[in-house]
Design an enzyme around this catalytic site. Sequence first.
Site, PDB file in Angstrom:
ATOM      1  N   GLY A  25       0.776  -1.228   0.000  1.00 48.46           N
ATOM      2  CA  GLY A  25       0.000   0.000   0.000  1.00 48.46           C
ATOM      3  C   GLY A  25       0.808   1.278   0.000  1.00 48.46           C
ATOM      4  O   GLY A  25       0.350   2.293   0.524  1.00 48.46           O
ATOM      5  N   SER A  26       1.996   1.277  -0.640  1.00 51.78           N
ATOM      6  CA  SER A  26       2.751   2.536  -0.660  1.00 51.78           C
ATOM      7  C   SER A  26       2.049   3.582  -1.539  1.00 51.78           C
ATOM      8  O   SER A  26       2.138   4.777  -1.264  1.00 51.78           O
ATOM      9  CB  SER A  26       4.187   2.309  -1.121  1.00 51.78           C
ATOM     10  OG  SER A  26       4.247   1.933  -2.466  1.00 51.78           O
ATOM     11  N   ASN A  27       1.338   3.136  -2.560  1.00 51.24           N
ATOM     12  CA  ASN A  27       0.548   4.088  -3.357  1.00 51.24           C
ATOM     13  C   ASN A  27      -0.608   4.650  -2.531  1.00 51.24           C
ATOM     14  O   ASN A  27      -0.913   5.841  -2.593  1.00 51.24           O
ATOM     15  CB  ASN A  27       0.015   3.419  -4.627  1.00 51.24           C
ATOM     16  CG  ASN A  27       1.086   3.293  -5.686  1.00 51.24           C
ATOM     17  OD1 ASN A  27       1.480   4.270  -6.308  1.00 51.24           O
ATOM     18  ND2 ASN A  27       1.589   2.083  -5.876  1.00 51.24           N
ATOM     19  N   ARG A  78     -16.251 -16.687  -8.039  1.00 47.83           N
ATOM     20  CA  ARG A  78     -15.711 -15.382  -8.395  1.00 47.83           C
ATOM     21  C   ARG A  78     -16.806 -14.356  -8.697  1.00 47.83           C
ATOM     22  O   ARG A  78     -16.674 -13.176  -8.388  1.00 47.83           O
ATOM     23  CB  ARG A  78     -14.757 -15.533  -9.575  1.00 47.83           C
ATOM     24  CG  ARG A  78     -13.667 -14.497  -9.660  1.00 47.83           C
ATOM     25  CD  ARG A  78     -13.021 -14.226  -8.320  1.00 47.83           C
ATOM     26  NE  ARG A  78     -12.040 -15.223  -7.932  1.00 47.83           N
ATOM     27  CZ  ARG A  78     -10.744 -15.143  -8.202  1.00 47.83           C
ATOM     28  NH1 ARG A  78     -10.264 -14.139  -8.878  1.00 47.83           N
ATOM     29  NH2 ARG A  78      -9.921 -16.077  -7.790  1.00 47.83           N
ATOM     30  N   ILE A 105      -8.542  -9.488 -11.059  1.00 46.99           N
ATOM     31  CA  ILE A 105      -9.216  -8.963 -12.252  1.00 46.99           C
ATOM     32  C   ILE A 105     -10.690  -8.768 -11.924  1.00 46.99           C
ATOM     33  O   ILE A 105     -11.336  -9.654 -11.351  1.00 46.99           O
ATOM     34  CB  ILE A 105      -9.010  -9.924 -13.430  1.00 46.99           C
ATOM     35  CG1 ILE A 105      -7.514  -9.923 -13.791  1.00 46.99           C
ATOM     36  CG2 ILE A 105      -9.857  -9.514 -14.620  1.00 46.99           C
ATOM     37  CD1 ILE A 105      -7.108 -11.021 -14.730  1.00 46.99           C
ATOM     38  N   THR A 121      -3.334   1.929 -11.528  1.00 47.40           N
ATOM     39  CA  THR A 121      -1.938   2.261 -11.773  1.00 47.40           C
ATOM     40  C   THR A 121      -1.193   0.983 -12.133  1.00 47.40           C
ATOM     41  O   THR A 121      -1.355  -0.054 -11.484  1.00 47.40           O
ATOM     42  CB  THR A 121      -1.282   2.973 -10.565  1.00 47.40           C
ATOM     43  OG1 THR A 121       0.109   3.150 -10.853  1.00 47.40           O
ATOM     44  CG2 THR A 121      -1.431   2.203  -9.269  1.00 47.40           C
ATOM     45  N   HIS A 122      -0.390   1.061 -13.195  1.00 43.02           N
ATOM     46  CA  HIS A 122       0.323  -0.115 -13.696  1.00 43.02           C
ATOM     47  C   HIS A 122       1.814   0.222 -13.817  1.00 43.02           C
ATOM     48  O   HIS A 122       2.169   1.277 -14.340  1.00 43.02           O
ATOM     49  CB  HIS A 122      -0.238  -0.517 -15.071  1.00 43.02           C
ATOM     50  CG  HIS A 122       0.446  -1.724 -15.637  1.00 43.02           C
ATOM     51  ND1 HIS A 122       0.195  -2.992 -15.167  1.00 43.02           N
ATOM     52  CD2 HIS A 122       1.395  -1.847 -16.601  1.00 43.02           C
ATOM     53  CE1 HIS A 122       0.961  -3.857 -15.820  1.00 43.02           C
ATOM     54  NE2 HIS A 122       1.692  -3.187 -16.697  1.00 43.02           N
ATOM     55  N   GLY A 156     -10.857  -5.339 -20.121  1.00 43.10           N
ATOM     56  CA  GLY A 156      -9.621  -6.073 -20.395  1.00 43.10           C
ATOM     57  C   GLY A 156      -8.631  -5.961 -19.247  1.00 43.10           C
ATOM     58  O   GLY A 156      -8.894  -5.311 -18.231  1.00 43.10           O
TER      59      GLY A 156
HETATM   60  C1  GRF Z   1       2.595  -1.144  -7.787  1.00 47.30           C
HETATM   61  O1  GRF Z   1       3.774  -1.072  -8.559  1.00 47.30           O
HETATM   62  C2  GRF Z   1       1.407  -1.488  -8.633  1.00 47.30           C
HETATM   63  O2  GRF Z   1       1.376  -0.836  -9.853  1.00 47.30           O
HETATM   64  C3  GRF Z   1       1.638  -2.961  -8.817  1.00 47.30           C
HETATM   65  O3  GRF Z   1       1.981  -3.402  -7.519  1.00 47.30           O
HETATM   66  C4  GRF Z   1       2.632  -2.329  -6.846  1.00 47.30           C
HETATM   67  C5  GRF Z   1       1.876  -2.072  -5.577  1.00 47.30           C
HETATM   68  O4  GRF Z   1       2.641  -1.362  -4.667  1.00 47.30           O
HETATM   69  N1  GRF Z   1       0.534  -3.622  -9.428  1.00 47.30           N
HETATM   70  P1  GRF Z   1       2.034  -0.819  -3.306  1.00 47.30           P
HETATM   71  O5  GRF Z   1       1.206  -1.924  -2.669  1.00 47.30           O
HETATM   72  O6  GRF Z   1       1.211   0.400  -3.590  1.00 47.30           O
HETATM   73  O7  GRF Z   1       3.236  -0.501  -2.466  1.00 47.30           O
END
Ligand code: GRF
Length: 214
Positions: A25-27, A78, A105, A121-122, A156
């Site tokens: 969860g750093s984002n 699911r 997904i 975010t990817h 997708g």
């Molecule tokens: C991020 O790089 C995200 O894009 C990817 O996994 C990572 C998650 O990082 N799918 P965090 O949990 O937010 O630290």
Amino acid sequence: MQTPSGHPVESTSAQRVVVLVSGLGSNLAALLAAHEDGSYGARVVGVVTDNPAAGALDLARDAGVASVVVSTKDFEDRAAWNVGLAEAVAVFQPDLVVLAGFMRILAPTFVRRFEGRIINTHPALLPSFPGAHGVRDALAHGVKVTGCTVHVVDDGVDTGPIIAQAAVPVLEDDDEPTLHERVKVAERALLVETVGRIARDGLFLAGRQAVIGR
Ligand code: GRF
């Protein structure tokens, strides 16, 4: 404005953001830090995870933000899990749903319910290297520049309209952890900036074109 406990008072004008997360969860942490600023325009009102051990749950608790675990283990299949997930998200009445390291997904039924309001975010420059191993796949391909992408979620896997991207150089001695760490620094900044801009100026979609503000 802050409460005596240090948590920001809910602003009536801030856009309500629900963050879906599976891991560290750093984002999420970056979004929680950003929403402390009353002019940010967005406020994380809920955190939803599929992982009862997600570090993100501690982050939410420490920030005074409600969190919910929706584990696949608690559902028959699911499809039922997707319904449960959508219900858990809907409770927070989100303006925006942010997938920040959410490693499942989503079914089309979930996407329909929050259509045009889900972003992901990817950790790669889409459309290159979609899927769960964007960093590993970029390294294996030998690209010299990779990066991160914030995009609208469609049915997708990492295929929806691109909202914002940032480039990150690949260094000669990079391995997956070092490169991912550098990508994540860019990713956090891009996600925070993009969510704030969407909250303040709106996200507009026309086919594959995703534009913030008009
Ligand atoms: C991020 O790089 C995200 O894009 C990817 O996994 C990572 C998650 O990082 N799918 P965090 O949990 O937010 O630290």
